[in-house]
Design an enzyme around this catalytic site. Structure first.
Site, PDB file in Angstrom:
ATOM      1  N   CYS A  70       0.837  -1.211   0.000  1.00  0.00           N
ATOM      2  CA  CYS A  70       0.000   0.000   0.000  1.00  0.00           C
ATOM      3  C   CYS A  70       0.866   1.254   0.000  1.00  0.00           C
ATOM      4  O   CYS A  70       1.910   1.314   0.659  1.00  0.00           O
ATOM      5  CB  CYS A  70      -0.931  -0.005   1.208  1.00  0.00           C
ATOM      6  SG  CYS A  70      -2.080   1.389   1.235  1.00  0.00           S
ATOM      7  N   CYS A  74      26.986  34.344   3.758  1.00  0.00           N
ATOM      8  CA  CYS A  74      26.688  34.336   2.331  1.00  0.00           C
ATOM      9  C   CYS A  74      25.546  33.374   2.068  1.00  0.00           C
ATOM     10  O   CYS A  74      25.608  32.197   2.448  1.00  0.00           O
ATOM     11  CB  CYS A  74      27.925  33.928   1.542  1.00  0.00           C
ATOM     12  SG  CYS A  74      27.616  33.616  -0.215  1.00  0.00           S
ATOM     13  N   CYS A  88      76.480  23.451  10.524  1.00  0.00           N
ATOM     14  CA  CYS A  88      77.361  22.514   9.852  1.00  0.00           C
ATOM     15  C   CYS A  88      76.609  21.678   8.825  1.00  0.00           C
ATOM     16  O   CYS A  88      75.450  21.326   9.015  1.00  0.00           O
ATOM     17  CB  CYS A  88      78.000  21.593  10.896  1.00  0.00           C
ATOM     18  SG  CYS A  88      79.121  20.375  10.221  1.00  0.00           S
TER      19      CYS A  88
END
Length: 611
Positions: free
Chosen positions: A189, A257, A324
């Site tokens: 159904c 934004c 070094c």
């Protein structure tokens, strides 16, 4: 060859274009009314009038929605569909939910093919099986026999006992928002289960949870609405798509934004922001590269490559921390080699240059025989240094913005009342201070994102880069003047024991700085969003020459200037008609007639303006 006269004319044209950029095309240096307008206001969430406290300089293209507003809009849409289609409100809500709350889409589809829509949505006109009253029936789930008053069915007529219905619905609600498209438990159904059955058959807790899913779907499934992404904020935004700027300022004071839901990032586009955030996630969290040099994660490899070399024997990355060139790998390897040429140290000695040089390497370097790994290492190091330069300044402006927000809250909640008492002025007359801090917060945000813009500006566009760095330096200089005035000069009046005679002069100066800085940054944003499209090689050079003639100097020098800067950050010389004032040639600030030095930019009054 270009004649000297022609070159002067081109320089003058470039300077005029530069002046227009600074001034924004206004006729006055600043209007006192402009100083009363901020891009947004910092909202006190406890205020009863918060709906009226948000103001925008531009036409607002969105609406902020509270939970009450959302429910009202949702109910209105449901009632509109139920009335037009002559169906129940439950059926209308199922239809709208299926078509993502688009009223127009429901109308189009329904009137095109009602039967097809009913089958797809699960709104059956007649029961599939009869549901007789007055006799016992078997539940389709537990297969127990119950009297009809203890059984329920959806519009399809498949009977299930109340207990099985409650368990079926509760499980669906606990599984999440999928409960909003609940169907009949019968596997064959497709009949929809409406909110009326859910409210009757479930507990109050489950019913409330379903209602929350239902109201959230109105926002999340609608392409025109989104939730504010700020943590803990329950406001939503209804946005007019295609109406210009994507910047949204919520009632909680968070700006973001609309397109990508990151923090507001003009003048940088969303794609660049995504690249920058991804870059930061791989790099910026590991600025102290030595601690992670053994990590296999891809994001660290460029840092390893730039600052270390692999042991020729075991290939583990090694940092050189002494002068070094004689390197000994850590146990258990212990291989000794030369840092420069990566050869065995046993083959080195005085004949190869000693401990601090390697003749074989230096000779090969002079002859252009570079090892590919060495080339990659140099490139990675240069890339890393460039990224670090932009990231540190991006992060520093973000920190300054957060500090400015905290100072703004302190000003609103504490200092404004104190200043009002000391200077014997109502708080409504001190609004210019809040507007200055709001502008500082906004400018720090813009300036922060200009560094992401600069990082992705193509290296080969030399003219645009020169002009961009000039504009960025001027923006930094102007913002620093405003920030210092609002932060340090204001302290004089906060610490005063009584009203100050020159407080009105301070008001004029701060309001003027706010206006000039706002105009400059608005023009800067527009120019960068247009990709500096009006800049060519000659134009950029002319602008740089013009800036030097004004005492601009290099971009580094401009970026470091403070209050005493002599840079021009506004429009061309304009005379104002008001008696008793003169307009500064450099920033257009309206100074009182007796003054010989501009109170805004510290420039001396030109001879042609002398009384």
């Amino acid at each position: 060859m270009v004649s000297e006269d022609e070159f002067d004319m081109q320089d003058a044209a470039a300077e005029s274009a530069e002046d227009d950029f600074y001034s924004g095309g206004e006729e006055d240096g600043f209007d006192s009314d402009d100083a009363d307008v901020a891009d947004y206001e910092f909202i006190d969430n406890d205020s009863d009038d918060s709906d009226d406290l948000i103001s925008h300089r531009y036409q607002q293209n969105y609406t902020i929605l509270s939970e009450g507003d959302i429910r009202q809009r949702q109910d209105d849409d449901i009632m509109r569909i139920a009335t037009v289609l002559s169906i129940s409100k439950v059926a209308a809500s199922i239809l709208l939910r299926y078509y993502n709350w688009s009223v127009s889409k429901v109308h189009d589809e329904w009137f095109a093919d009602e039967e097809k829509v009913r089958r797809a949505v699960g709104l059956l006109e007649e029961p599939v099986v009869p549901f007789p009253d007055g006799r016992d029936m078997t539940c389709g789930i537990c297969f127990e026999t119950y009297p009809s008053d203890r059984l329920r069915a959806a519009v399809c007529g498949h009977p299930f006992c109340n207990s099985c219905w409650a368990g079926y619905i509760s499980t669906a609600i606990n599984d999440g928002p999928g409960c909003l498209v609940l169907r009949c438990p019968d596997p064959s159904c497709n009949a929809a289960v409406g909110q009326d059955m859910i409210n009757v058959l479930t507990s109050n807790e489950d019913s409330d949870r379903y209602s929350r899913y239902f109201i959230r779907s109105y926002i999340e499934d609608n392409r025109k609405t989104k939730w504010c992404p700020a943590p803990g904020c329950d406001y939503a935004v209804d946005f007019i798509v295609g109406s210009g700027s994507y910047d949204v300022i919520c009632r909680c004071a968070y700006s973001f934004c609309w397109n990508c839901t990151e923090e507001a990032h003009r003048p940088v586009d969303c794609a660049t922001v995504a690249k920058w955030i991804l870059k930061n996630s791989a790099e910026s969290e590991n600025m102290n590269w030595q601690k992670v040099f053994m990590s296999p994660v891809n994001g660290f490899r460029s840092r390893i490559l730039a600052n270390s070399k692999p042991c020729p024997k075991c290939k583990r990355p090694i940092e050189k921390n002494q002068g070094c060139m004689h390197i000994t790998c850590t146990p258990p390897c212990k291989f000794e080699f030369c840092w420069l040429c990566l050869g065995a140290w046993s083959d080195h000695g005085e004949r190869t240059g000693g401990f601090y040089a390697c003749n074989r390497y230096e000779t090969a370097k002079q002859e252009g025989v570079y090892d590919e790994a060495e080339k990659r290492r140099e490139m990675a190091k240069n890339s890393l240094e460039r990224y670090t330069h932009y990231y540190e300044r991006w992060a520093t402006n973000q920190t300054s913005r957060q500090k400015a927000l905290a100072d703004l809250q302190q000003m609103q909640n504490v200092h404004l009342e104190k200043l009002s008492d000391i200077q014997c002025q109502p708080e409504s007359q001190l609004k210019f201070i809040i507007e200055a801090w709001l502008q500082i917060v906004e400018c720090r945000r813009v300036l922060k994102w200009t560094y992401a813009y600069g990082y992705y500006l193509p290296e080969h566009e030399h003219a645009k880069r020169l002009f961009f760095e000039y504009l960025q330096g001027e923006a930094e200089s102007g913002l620093e003047r405003l920030h210092q005035c609002a932060e340090k000069e204001l302290q004089i009046y906060l610490n005063a024991e009584g009203p100050s005679k020159d407080f009105n002069e301070f008001r004029t100066k701060l309001a003027g700085l706010t206006s000039v800085t706002r105009n400059y940054f608005e023009n800067l944003v527009r120019a960068l969003e247009n990709g500096l499209s009006d800049v060519d090689s000659h134009g950029a050079c002319s602008r740089m020459a013009s800036s030097k003639s004004l005492g601009g100097g290099s971009s580094r020098a401009r970026a470091g200037r403070g209050k005493g800067s002599t840079s021009r950050s506004s429009g061309p010389s304009r005379n104002i008609d008001e008696p008793g004032h003169w307009s500064c040639e450099y920033c257009t600030f309206a100074n009182i007639k007796p003054a010989t030095i501009c109170a805004m930019c510290q420039h001396r009054r030109c001879s042609k303006e002398d009384p």
